[in-house]
Write an enzyme that holds these catalytic residues in place. Structure first.
Site, mmCIF file in Angstrom:
data_model
loop_
_atom_site.group_PDB
_atom_site.id
_atom_site.type_symbol
_atom_site.label_atom_id
_atom_site.label_comp_id
_atom_site.label_asym_id
_atom_site.label_seq_id
_atom_site.Cartn_x
_atom_site.Cartn_y
_atom_site.Cartn_z
ATOM 1 N N HIS A 227 50.533 -39.208 86.523
ATOM 2 C CA HIS A 227 51.686 -38.479 86.012
ATOM 3 C C HIS A 227 52.389 -39.189 84.861
ATOM 4 C CE1 HIS A 227 54.199 -35.123 85.583
ATOM 5 N NE2 HIS A 227 55.203 -35.949 85.462
ATOM 6 N N TYR A 231 53.512 -38.520 80.309
ATOM 7 C CA TYR A 231 54.680 -38.901 79.489
ATOM 8 C C TYR A 231 54.300 -39.932 78.442
ATOM 9 C CZ TYR A 231 57.069 -35.946 82.677
ATOM 10 O OH TYR A 231 57.426 -34.843 83.397
ATOM 11 N N HIS A 378 48.704 -24.645 81.862
ATOM 12 C CA HIS A 378 49.897 -25.501 81.681
ATOM 13 C C HIS A 378 49.577 -26.707 80.804
ATOM 14 C CE1 HIS A 378 53.178 -28.248 82.643
ATOM 15 N NE2 HIS A 378 52.337 -29.083 83.221
ATOM 16 N N PHE A 379 48.476 -27.395 81.112
ATOM 17 C CA PHE A 379 48.299 -28.620 80.327
ATOM 18 C C PHE A 379 47.708 -28.348 78.950
ATOM 19 C CE2 PHE A 379 44.491 -29.283 83.214
ATOM 20 C CZ PHE A 379 43.495 -29.294 82.248
ATOM 21 N N HIS A 380 47.168 -27.137 78.750
ATOM 22 C CA HIS A 380 46.770 -26.841 77.370
ATOM 23 C C HIS A 380 47.996 -26.509 76.516
ATOM 24 C CE1 HIS A 380 42.593 -26.931 78.745
ATOM 25 N NE2 HIS A 380 42.333 -27.167 77.478
ATOM 26 N N ARG A 443 40.272 -23.492 88.975
ATOM 27 C CA ARG A 443 39.954 -24.349 87.841
ATOM 28 C C ARG A 443 38.732 -25.191 88.201
ATOM 29 N NH1 ARG A 443 44.167 -29.515 87.905
ATOM 30 N NH2 ARG A 443 42.830 -30.145 86.186
ATOM 31 N N ARG A 444 38.235 -25.948 87.219
ATOM 32 C CA ARG A 444 37.130 -26.894 87.411
ATOM 33 C C ARG A 444 35.897 -26.242 88.052
ATOM 34 N NH1 ARG A 444 40.976 -30.540 90.303
ATOM 35 N NH2 ARG A 444 41.803 -32.065 88.841
HETATM 36 FE FE1 HAS Z 1 52.608 -31.170 83.960
HETATM 37 C C1 HAS Z 1 49.936 -30.778 86.121
HETATM 38 C C2 HAS Z 1 54.793 -30.678 86.534
HETATM 39 C C3 HAS Z 1 55.276 -31.713 81.840
HETATM 40 C C4 HAS Z 1 50.450 -32.405 81.591
HETATM 41 N N1 HAS Z 1 50.580 -31.497 83.866
HETATM 42 C C5 HAS Z 1 49.657 -31.263 84.864
HETATM 43 C C6 HAS Z 1 48.355 -31.633 84.391
HETATM 44 C C7 HAS Z 1 48.512 -32.140 83.129
HETATM 45 C C8 HAS Z 1 49.918 -32.044 82.802
HETATM 46 C C9 HAS Z 1 47.423 -32.709 82.246
HETATM 47 O O1 HAS Z 1 54.689 -30.660 89.581
HETATM 48 C C10 HAS Z 1 47.041 -31.451 85.167
HETATM 49 C C11 HAS Z 1 46.603 -32.706 85.866
HETATM 50 C C12 HAS Z 1 45.283 -32.433 86.575
HETATM 51 O O2 HAS Z 1 44.246 -32.505 85.908
HETATM 52 O O3 HAS Z 1 45.315 -32.079 87.759
HETATM 53 N N2 HAS Z 1 54.652 -31.136 84.146
HETATM 54 C C13 HAS Z 1 55.335 -30.902 85.272
HETATM 55 C C14 HAS Z 1 56.765 -30.944 84.995
HETATM 56 C C15 HAS Z 1 56.897 -31.223 83.658
HETATM 57 C C16 HAS Z 1 55.564 -31.368 83.142
HETATM 58 C C17 HAS Z 1 57.877 -30.713 85.961
HETATM 59 N N3 HAS Z 1 52.835 -31.897 82.083
HETATM 60 C C18 HAS Z 1 54.009 -32.056 81.401
HETATM 61 C C19 HAS Z 1 53.748 -32.629 80.115
HETATM 62 C C20 HAS Z 1 52.387 -32.835 80.043
HETATM 63 C C21 HAS Z 1 51.833 -32.368 81.292
HETATM 64 C C22 HAS Z 1 54.803 -32.958 79.096
HETATM 65 C C23 HAS Z 1 51.549 -33.408 78.970
HETATM 66 C C24 HAS Z 1 51.993 -33.860 77.846
HETATM 67 N N4 HAS Z 1 52.400 -30.758 85.927
HETATM 68 C C25 HAS Z 1 53.421 -30.661 86.806
HETATM 69 C C26 HAS Z 1 52.868 -30.504 88.169
HETATM 70 C C27 HAS Z 1 51.492 -30.543 88.060
HETATM 71 C C28 HAS Z 1 51.226 -30.707 86.635
HETATM 72 C C29 HAS Z 1 53.596 -30.356 89.428
HETATM 73 C C30 HAS Z 1 50.455 -30.456 89.187
HETATM 74 C C31 HAS Z 1 49.988 -29.068 89.376
HETATM 75 C C32 HAS Z 1 48.905 -29.012 90.428
HETATM 76 O O4 HAS Z 1 49.181 -28.441 91.480
HETATM 77 O O5 HAS Z 1 47.793 -29.513 90.216
HETATM 78 C C33 HAS Z 1 58.220 -31.407 82.918
HETATM 79 O O6 HAS Z 1 58.258 -32.690 82.337
HETATM 80 C C34 HAS Z 1 58.477 -30.356 81.874
HETATM 81 C C35 HAS Z 1 59.889 -30.445 81.306
HETATM 82 C C36 HAS Z 1 60.009 -29.712 80.006
HETATM 83 C C37 HAS Z 1 60.991 -28.879 79.678
HETATM 84 C C38 HAS Z 1 60.976 -28.212 78.314
HETATM 85 C C39 HAS Z 1 62.029 -28.788 77.348
HETATM 86 C C40 HAS Z 1 61.869 -28.185 75.995
HETATM 87 C C41 HAS Z 1 61.940 -28.857 74.808
HETATM 88 C C42 HAS Z 1 61.649 -28.113 73.526
HETATM 89 C C43 HAS Z 1 62.897 -27.694 72.807
HETATM 90 C C44 HAS Z 1 62.546 -26.791 71.686
HETATM 91 C C45 HAS Z 1 63.231 -26.683 70.508
HETATM 92 C C46 HAS Z 1 62.748 -25.743 69.467
HETATM 93 C C47 HAS Z 1 64.449 -27.438 70.227
HETATM 94 C C48 HAS Z 1 62.092 -28.555 80.595
HETATM 95 C C49 HAS Z 1 62.261 -30.304 74.711
HETATM 96 C C50 HAS Z 1 63.224 -24.390 69.815
HETATM 97 C C51 HAS Z 1 63.669 -23.600 68.668
HETATM 98 C C52 HAS Z 1 63.988 -22.290 68.755
HETATM 99 C C53 HAS Z 1 64.394 -21.603 67.550
HETATM 100 C C54 HAS Z 1 63.943 -21.548 70.037
#
Ligand code: HAS
Length: 552
Positions: A227, A231, A378-380, A443-444
């Site tokens: 995990h 990050y 999600h991860f793509h 998946r997989r």
């Molecule tokens: Fe995830 C599975 C939970 C973030 C990557 N994640 C994965 C896997 C990968 C991955 C590779 O809880 C698969 C692993 C495998 O092979 O089994 N993930 C989260 C959560 C977050 C999260 C809570 N993941 C990421 C990030 C990744 C990533 C970042 C890669 C870089 N993820 C999970 C969970 C799994 C999981 C479970 C397991 C699932 C399972 O069952 O297998 C959080 O960190 C996300 C928080 C993000 C936000 C968004 C904030 C938005 C921002 C953009 C602002 C935009 C602006 C522009 C300012 C709350 C900062 C807008 C402008 C306008 C004009 C509108």
């Protein structure tokens, strides 16, 4: 030296070589991983059959290892070295650079051996290399080389940082360097878990020195690393969003202290949360899963802070130009500038990508999506779009800044086209993955019609969209490789290394933010809290150990 003076200096030639070598290696990995991705997408939708001698899972392993582990790690280390050089004295100390090269050589050697093992079909264990699938010991040794190489690079960066601190007593570390040190510290603490897994479990077991492996322990150690790994991918993109984007749009960093605090929160909360990848696994008591899910929701906070800070930077800049209304600032952003456009698309897509993460992390919803294509979707969006598009955006100024060249309007245009194609391909592929994942498609797995089961038949149209999206993405990979080549042929000139200045209204960061002993102690306490009892439980109730399986 102030930040403006720093950005007007040409880049040190020896440092450029180190940085560029990392970046080129990263893009070669992206290209090979992209070819594997294209083929596997077409197989998964039953559009092509692979020739004898190449397996679907072999391609899937090559794709995951080269894209998720190698492209990212090489790019990140190259980029962070560039930032350390730029903001901590204008060039790397010889020892830091030597450590960087040693790291590069180790990582490069490890990557080559691992890739050969995958191509020989002796390591078809996917990028998570879950036991009891058993690869050749050479594959695990290769992983050790990669990780040890990254530690050498981390040591180089920490050496540069400590030297700078000694020379600049009492001064606040420049934001880029501060963030880089947190990113590498997070990496080193996280990789300790996978190092224990590989050295004490996988290697002796693959060599036949022990008969069985404790599966629960190996998976727990993997996710202790797995995990924070995500990050490790995200934080360098956040460095770009916090530090470089304000400069590129002509604005200022909203708050230096807020940026630092968000990175500290990542350091604290990104590690003790690995169980959210194991929510559906037996053998871990619900209490510890609950605790780690709570911590998972805490690690969302720094991302929300980042979103707030980015909106603030955009809005303050827009209003300074006369923007009116709630979203009037939007049209003042430099849409034609690829250094902004590609990372901005990454940010935009991070909104649904992050929402998907929140769904995954919620225990009941995890039961619906776990091990389905929803997670792949999600991860793509996260790593393969938000992070990758930001890395592309960085490449557009980093290469000219390193090679003494200047971006041209044509290059900006090529970059924008590449970004649109990537976004279009990903919208199709990842969108279809999310939907069909909710319908239960696993998946997989290679293509299967599950003996004509009607549920599986309903998945088929989505597989076609995934394959078309994957093909469009492959075209975008080729466009990016072409753009990378074009970056080296730009006219000679000066391209700035964009380091933003902090808004005049922002408060100074407190000194406490650089008390590393204090923060690392809290990290250790949190890790001990989250893992000690579950690991003791796993050790006290060993499953008997599993022999190795070669399932391919
Ligand atoms: Fe995830 C599975 C939970 C973030 C990557 N994640 C994965 C896997 C990968 C991955 C590779 O809880 C698969 C692993 C495998 O092979 O089994 N993930 C989260 C959560 C977050 C999260 C809570 N993941 C990421 C990030 C990744 C990533 C970042 C890669 C870089 N993820 C999970 C969970 C799994 C999981 C479970 C397991 C699932 C399972 O069952 O297998 C959080 O960190 C996300 C928080 C993000 C936000 C968004 C904030 C938005 C921002 C953009 C602002 C935009 C602006 C522009 C300012 C709350 C900062 C807008 C402008 C306008 C004009 C509108």
């Amino acid at each position: 030296m102030n930040t403006v003076q720093q950005s007007e200096q040409a880049f040190d030639k020896k440092d450029s070589k180190l940085v560029i070598s990392h970046i080129i290696f990263a893009f070669v990995a992206l290209l090979i991983g992209g070819i594997a991705g294209l083929l596997q997408g077409l197989v998964r939708s039953d559009m092509i059959q692979l020739p004898a001698g190449i397996g679907y899972y072999q391609l899937l392993t090559a794709h995951g290892v080269l894209m998720a582990l190698i492209f990212t790690t090489f790019f990140i280390i190259g980029f962070l070295f560039s930032g350390m050089s730029k903001t901590l004295g204008g060039k790397l100390l010889p020892r830091a650079r030597t450590l960087g090269w040693l790291g590069f050589i180790h990582m490069g050697f490890g990557t080559l051996v691992a890739t050969v093992m995958i191509l020989l079909n002796k390591a078809t264990v996917l990028y998570t290399f879950y036991a009891p699938m058993q690869a050749s010991p050479f594959f695990y040794f290769a992983l050790v080389f990669v990780v040890v190489g990254t530690w050498m690079s981390a040591a180089g960066m920490i050496y540069q940082y400590r030297y700078w601190k000694k020379e600049h007593k009492g001064e606040t570390t420049p934001l880029t360097a501060y963030m880089s040190i947190i990113t590498m510290s997070l990496w080193v603490i996280a990789t300790l878990g996978v190092a224990v897994e590989v050295i004490f479990q996988l290697i002796p077991w693959s060599l036949g020195w022990v008969e069985g492996i404790n599966i629960m322990l190996s998976r727990t150690l993997f996710w202790y690393f797995g995990h924070p790994l995500v990050y490790f991918w995200l934080l360098p993109a956040y460095i770009c969003w916090y530090v470089m984007i304000p400069k590129i749009i002509g604005g200022k960093i909203f708050s230096d202290a807020l940026a630092r605090l968000s990175f500290i929160l990542f350091l604290l909360f990104s590690i003790p949360v690995g169980f959210h990848h194991q929510l559906m696994e037996p053998g871990i008591s619900p209490f510890w899963k609950f605790l780690q899910v709570v911590l998972t929701f805490l690690v969302v906070i720094p991302s929300l802070m980042t979103a707030f800070s980015l909106f603030a930077s955009f809005e303050i800049y827009g209003r300074s130009k006369g923007a009116k209304g709630l979203f009037g600032w939007f049209k003042y952003l430099p849409w034609k500038d690829i250094r902004f456009f590609a990372p901005f698309m990454g940010m935009l897509i991070f909104i649904p990508a992050g929402a998907g993460g929140l769904i995954n992390a919620s225990n009941q919803m995890n039961a619906v999506v776990h091990n389905t294509l929803f997670v792949t979707g999600h991860f793509h969006l996260t790593v393969a779009t938000s992070v990758t598009l930001t890395f592309f955006g960085i490449t557009y100024w980093l290469i000219p800044a390193m090679t003494g060249r200047k971006l041209t309007p044509k290059m900006h245009k090529l970059g924008r086209m590449q970004t649109w194609v990537w976004v279009a391909g990903m919208a199709m592929m990842s969108g279809a993955m999310h939907i069909v994942g909710l319908f239960g498609s696993p998946r997989r797995t290679a293509y299967s019609d599950y003996n004509g089961h009607p549920d599986a038949a309903a998945w088929e149209p989505y597989y076609i969209i995934m394959a078309v999206g994957g093909t469009v993405l492959f075209i975008a990979v080729l466009m990016m490789i072409y753009n990378l080549y074009k970056l080296f042929t730009l006219p000679k000139g000066y391209e700035e290394y964009p380091i933003g200045e902090v808004s005049d209204l922002a408060e100074k960061p407190p000194k406490l933010f650089e008390r590393w002993g204090f923060w690392v102690s809290i990290v250790v306490i949190l890790i001990l809290m989250a893992y000690t009892i579950p690991v003791i439980d796993i050790l006290n109730n060993p499953s008997g150990g599993s022999k190795g399986f070669v399932t391919w």
